[in-house]
Structures are given as structure tokens and as C-alpha cells.
Design a protein around this motif. Sequence first.
Motif, PDB file in Angstrom:
ATOM      1  N   LEU A 127       0.724  -1.427  -0.001  1.00  0.00           N
ATOM      2  CA  LEU A 127      -0.069   0.102   0.063  1.00  0.00           C
ATOM      3  C   LEU A 127       0.766   1.313   0.043  1.00  0.00           C
ATOM      4  CD1 LEU A 127      -2.473  -1.173   2.570  1.00  0.00           C
ATOM      5  CD2 LEU A 127      -2.973  -1.176   0.347  1.00  0.00           C
ATOM      6  N   THR A 128       0.741   2.142  -0.998  1.00  0.00           N
ATOM      7  CA  THR A 128       1.647   3.291  -0.976  1.00  0.00           C
ATOM      8  C   THR A 128       0.623   4.687  -1.045  1.00  0.00           C
ATOM      9  OG1 THR A 128       2.706   1.734  -2.776  1.00  0.00           O
ATOM     10  CG2 THR A 128       3.186   4.188  -2.895  1.00  0.00           C
ATOM     11  N   TYR A 129       0.912   5.537  -0.169  1.00  0.00           N
ATOM     12  CA  TYR A 129       0.439   6.804   0.003  1.00  0.00           C
ATOM     13  C   TYR A 129       1.485   8.058  -0.134  1.00  0.00           C
ATOM     14  CZ  TYR A 129      -2.127   3.484   2.809  1.00  0.00           C
ATOM     15  OH  TYR A 129      -2.712   2.062   3.375  1.00  0.00           O
ATOM     16  N   GLY A 130       0.850   8.801  -0.690  1.00  0.00           N
ATOM     17  CA  GLY A 130       1.724  10.190  -0.470  1.00  0.00           C
ATOM     18  C   GLY A 130       2.195  10.708  -1.962  1.00  0.00           C
ATOM     19  N   LEU A 131       1.879   9.954  -3.001  1.00  0.00           N
ATOM     20  CA  LEU A 131       2.553  10.327  -4.371  1.00  0.00           C
ATOM     21  C   LEU A 131       1.273  10.481  -5.294  1.00  0.00           C
ATOM     22  CD1 LEU A 131       5.691   7.937  -4.771  1.00  0.00           C
ATOM     23  CD2 LEU A 131       5.482  10.183  -3.682  1.00  0.00           C
ATOM     24  N   GLY A 132       1.536  10.974  -6.294  1.00  0.00           N
ATOM     25  CA  GLY A 132       0.284  11.602  -7.083  1.00  0.00           C
ATOM     26  C   GLY A 132       0.583  11.324  -8.528  1.00  0.00           C
ATOM     27  N   ARG A 133      -0.315  12.149  -9.442  1.00  0.00           N
ATOM     28  CA  ARG A 133      -0.392  11.757 -10.876  1.00  0.00           C
ATOM     29  C   ARG A 133       0.940  12.306 -11.596  1.00  0.00           C
ATOM     30  NH1 ARG A 133      -2.108  14.271 -15.726  1.00  0.00           N
ATOM     31  NH2 ARG A 133      -2.979  12.523 -16.999  1.00  0.00           N
ATOM     32  N   ASP A 134       1.616  13.353 -10.955  1.00  0.00           N
ATOM     33  CA  ASP A 134       2.750  13.979 -11.627  1.00  0.00           C
ATOM     34  C   ASP A 134       4.059  13.002 -11.526  1.00  0.00           C
ATOM     35  OD1 ASP A 134       1.530  16.199 -12.258  1.00  0.00           O
ATOM     36  OD2 ASP A 134       2.238  17.408 -10.785  1.00  0.00           O
TER      37      ASP A 134
END
Length: 229
Positions: free
Chosen positions: A97-104
Amino acid sequence: MERPFYAQLHLHTSESSRCGRSTAAEMMRACKDAGYSLVVVTDHFFNANINCDFSLPWPQQVDCLMKGYWAAKAEGERLGLTVLFGWETNNGGPEVLTYGLGRDYLLAHPDIAQWPLEEYLARVKAAGGFCCHAHPFREAYYIVPFQPQPQLFEAFEVFNNHHAPENRIWDQKALAMAQKYHLIQLAGCDAHRAQEVTGGAVKLPWPVSDMPGLIAALRSRKTEVIPHL
């Protein structure tokens, strides 16, 4: 008395996960009714059970991953529910489970699904993200056998509501290993249907409205695993 702040950190939508059986809007309405204040949508990644045509250009594949999140966020705004973006990878056995990163970040790293586990964890953390080993001891036909590597992780999911009662030993092993290695202990419903969201909550120590705040709360080690709301 202040109302407890419950977060759901692991669920899927039919828009972005092939195994999803409820829409993002249905999931968010169920989460709101269950008493959650915050939900992270963690649909399956490009190396897992994603609902995506891999012949599409990379930006459109990223949009496939985010489709469920975007729909959930829109419904969350209508309901007064904070909805954040994450994902669940399958790194050759271990699911993360990965949190904190986005589309960019995804657009800039089209090879991310091929990174080996240790490289993946290091690069995500260096970019400001947070990783939790999902259901570290689950056994299933789609999981390549592996040995958990707790020294690589900040957090273990020590309660997964998707596990049947006869498989609770998997959660017990995860909890024992998390305690031994002093890892952050988290939980998730791992829901694929709206009726499954009530188990596997995390009680946060204070209200949270964005991803940096969530990661700070998780790293405070003041969270509490709530098996059932």
C-alpha cells in the motif's frame, strides 16, 4: 466529547480494479454511513489487477488507475468525507500500500511497476511517500510465495478484514512480526464491495485533511487498529 477520527486505508473500486464489485460512489456512501472521516482509495496498480488497457499511452494508463479515486473524491466532497489517493502494488509477491505520491510522480516514472521491491520502497520514501506491507502472510493463488522482509518497511497491515475467520492466523503472524521489529501497525478493510467497509479501520490521533497530515499521523505511532466499527 470529541468524535473519534476513523480512517480507512485500503479499499478498491470497480472503476479502477478489475476485482472491484462496487462503484467508488457506492464505496464512499458506505464509508460515510460506517462512520469514517477519511478514506484512501488504493486501487490495484499496473503490476496487479488494474482495470486498464495497456495499449493506451502512459498518461491514459495513469488516468485508468486514478479513475476510481476521482469518482470517490467527487462523492466524498458531496458527503463531507475526505478522500485521498493511493494504490496497491504487487512487487513479485509482496503487495504494498503506497500513500503520498500523485499523478505527476507516476507520469514521470513510467517504469515504476517494474522496480524491484527494495528499490521501489527506497524511491517512494525518498519522494515523500509512505509504504505499508499489505497482508504480509496472506496465501493465495495470485501471490508468488515469499518471505516477509520487515526490515524494509515502516508499517505492516496487521488486520485485514478481507481475511476469513479461519485465516486470521495471517493477521496474528503480521502483528507478531510488527511488534518484534517495532513497525507501525495499520489495518484495512480491503473491500471490493460496499458492504465490506466496516472492518479494518484505523483510529487517528487527530483530525486529518490531507496526505501529509495523514502520513504524519501514521508516523506519530499514536494510531489504533479498530477491527470493526
